[in-house]
Design a protein around this motif. Structure first.
Motif, short mmCIF file in Angstrom:
data_model
loop_
_atom_site.label_atom_id
_atom_site.label_comp_id
_atom_site.label_asym_id
_atom_site.label_seq_id
_atom_site.Cartn_x
_atom_site.Cartn_y
_atom_site.Cartn_z
N LEU A 8 0.97 -1.26 -0.02
CA LEU A 8 -0.01 0.11 0.07
C LEU A 8 0.74 1.10 -0.06
CD1 LEU A 8 -2.77 -0.90 2.50
CD2 LEU A 8 -3.17 -0.49 0.06
N VAL A 9 1.90 1.09 1.01
CA VAL A 9 2.73 2.49 0.86
C VAL A 9 3.63 2.51 -0.42
CG1 VAL A 9 4.75 3.21 1.98
CG2 VAL A 9 3.18 2.15 3.22
N GLU A 10 4.07 1.48 -1.08
CA GLU A 10 4.73 1.63 -2.47
C GLU A 10 3.55 1.97 -3.42
OE1 GLU A 10 5.82 -2.44 -3.45
OE2 GLU A 10 7.89 -2.27 -2.17
N LEU A 11 2.45 1.62 -3.42
CA LEU A 11 1.38 2.00 -4.40
C LEU A 11 1.16 3.68 -3.99
CD1 LEU A 11 -0.32 0.98 -6.67
CD2 LEU A 11 -2.08 0.66 -4.94
N ILE A 13 3.12 5.95 -2.90
CA ILE A 13 4.48 6.63 -3.18
C ILE A 13 4.31 6.75 -4.67
CG2 ILE A 13 6.98 6.48 -3.31
CD1 ILE A 13 6.88 5.39 -0.40
N LEU A 14 4.07 5.56 -5.28
CA LEU A 14 4.05 5.71 -6.97
C LEU A 14 2.92 6.66 -7.28
CD1 LEU A 14 4.68 1.92 -7.42
CD2 LEU A 14 6.34 3.80 -8.07
N GLU A 15 1.79 6.60 -6.52
CA GLU A 15 0.77 7.53 -7.08
C GLU A 15 1.20 9.06 -6.84
OE1 GLU A 15 -2.85 8.35 -8.54
OE2 GLU A 15 -1.91 6.49 -8.31
N ASN A 16 1.76 9.23 -5.63
CA ASN A 16 2.25 10.66 -5.55
C ASN A 16 3.32 11.02 -6.59
OD1 ASN A 16 0.72 10.58 -2.96
ND2 ASN A 16 2.61 10.19 -1.63
N LYS A 17 4.10 10.30 -6.87
CA LYS A 17 5.27 10.57 -7.77
C LYS A 17 4.68 10.95 -9.24
CE LYS A 17 9.24 9.82 -5.33
NZ LYS A 17 10.20 10.82 -5.36
N LYS A 18 3.47 9.84 -9.45
CA LYS A 18 2.81 10.02 -10.91
C LYS A 18 1.85 11.35 -10.86
CE LYS A 18 -0.91 7.93 -12.01
NZ LYS A 18 -1.56 6.52 -12.32
N ALA A 19 1.42 11.70 -9.65
CA ALA A 19 0.75 13.18 -9.56
C ALA A 19 1.42 14.13 -9.83
CB ALA A 19 0.18 13.26 -8.11
N GLN A 20 2.50 14.16 -9.15
CA GLN A 20 3.67 15.39 -9.47
C GLN A 20 4.10 15.31 -11.12
OE1 GLN A 20 7.04 14.43 -6.97
NE2 GLN A 20 6.00 14.80 -5.02
N LEU A 21 4.41 14.30 -11.73
CA LEU A 21 4.76 14.41 -13.07
C LEU A 21 3.53 14.68 -13.92
CD1 LEU A 21 6.69 10.93 -13.17
CD2 LEU A 21 7.73 13.30 -13.33
N LEU A 22 2.36 14.42 -13.48
CA LEU A 22 1.05 14.69 -14.18
C LEU A 22 0.87 16.51 -14.22
CD1 LEU A 22 -1.60 12.09 -13.29
CD2 LEU A 22 -0.39 12.43 -15.57
N ARG A 23 1.13 16.92 -13.06
CA ARG A 23 1.09 18.14 -12.86
C ARG A 23 2.36 18.98 -13.63
NH1 ARG A 23 -0.05 16.90 -7.27
NH2 ARG A 23 1.89 17.04 -6.89
N LYS A 24 3.43 18.39 -13.77
CA LYS A 24 4.59 18.96 -14.43
C LYS A 24 4.47 18.88 -16.02
CE LYS A 24 9.71 18.69 -14.38
NZ LYS A 24 10.93 17.99 -13.89
N ARG A 25 3.55 17.72 -16.39
CA ARG A 25 3.14 17.56 -17.81
C ARG A 25 2.22 18.72 -18.25
NH1 ARG A 25 0.35 12.06 -19.57
NH2 ARG A 25 -1.35 12.85 -18.45
N GLU A 26 1.33 18.93 -17.21
CA GLU A 26 0.00 20.01 -17.42
C GLU A 26 0.89 21.37 -17.67
OE1 GLU A 26 -2.43 19.57 -14.57
OE2 GLU A 26 -3.42 17.76 -15.15
#
Length: 248
Positions: A8-11, A13-26
């Motif tokens: 769950l923690v891994e998932l 952390i990955l979700e948080n990282k992806k959210a940051q990258l999605l904001r960066k992509r936007e």
């Protein structure tokens, strides 16, 4: 460490990282649009200056044509001198020639002003054109860099999604379904770290007994207030998980 909590923690952390990258992509198209807008403003200033210069040149040519026409009229008037029969006609002719000469001098003064103006504008345009060319090259380089950065972000997002899929496969359906429900409710944050007895997402205190259980790290626990899964980030095992994903 409770294995399912680890996933769950891994998932998360990955979700948080992806959210940051999605904001960066936007942000990438917004940054490109801002660069284009800045360059367009400079280009617009240059075009306005060029229009002003071209108008001054056109006006000068028009004045020069008018001067040539006035000089032609003076020549025609002088040719009429031998046809004059009275003093009154002669003085009228002289006045007409004088008026034409006065108008020529006024127009010649205007021509000089226009020449000075067009020369000044021409120098400014040359300088602005050089700056515009410099900024255009810089813009192309910046946009290319942003595009490369965007491509790297896309690659990282794809990699994160692959890792998430691998982690999801390790979670038992009941726990994953709860994670998914919480994630949808809390905009992608279903797992919360607890620091000094406080849930770092809802910022409320965890009851002492539950906090003690959390430190033991033997069961999957949830925050009694926001109901997110909780864990202790100071635990060496969870710190190692964060370290594993630091490069994203």
């Amino acid at each position: 460490m409770q294995e399912q909590l680890k996933y769950l923690v891994e998932l998360q952390i990955l979700e948080n990282k992806k959210a940051q990258l999605l904001r960066k992509r936007e942000e990438t198209p917004l940054k490109i649009a801002a660069l284009d807008k800045e360059f367009a403003a400079l280009e617009s200033e240059y075009l306005l200056k060029k229009t002003e210069h071209d108008h001054a040149v056109q006006l000068r040519r028009s004045e020069e044509k008018e001067i040539a026409d006035l000089e032609a009229r003076i020549r025609r008037s002088r040719q009429k001198e031998h046809e004059v029969k009275t003093n009154r006609e002669y003085h009228a002719l002289l006045k007409e020639i004088q008026d034409l000469q006065d108008e020529i001098r006024a127009r010649e003064d205007h021509v000089l002003e226009l020449m000075e103006k067009s020369e000044t504008l021409s120098k400014e345009l040359k300088s602005m054109a050089q700056e515009l060319d410099k900024r255009r090259k810089a813009l192309e380089e910046q946009k290319a860099a942003l595009q490369r950065e965007g491509d790297q972000v896309e690659e990282k997002i794809a990699r994160l999604e692959q890792l998430q899929a691998q982690v999801r496969e390790k979670l038992v359906p009941l726990i994953f379904n709860k994670w998914n429900t919480l994630s949808q409710r809390y905009k992608g944050v279903a797992v919360a770290p607890v620091s000094q007895g406080v849930c770092q997402m809802c910022h409320l205190n965890i009851p002492p007994q539950r906090f003690i259980e959390l430190l033991r790290d033997q069961d999957i626990l949830t925050c009694p207030h926001c109901h997110r899964f909780i864990y202790c980030p100071e635990n060496e095992a969870y710190r190692a998980i964060h370290e594993n994903f630091k490069d994203f």
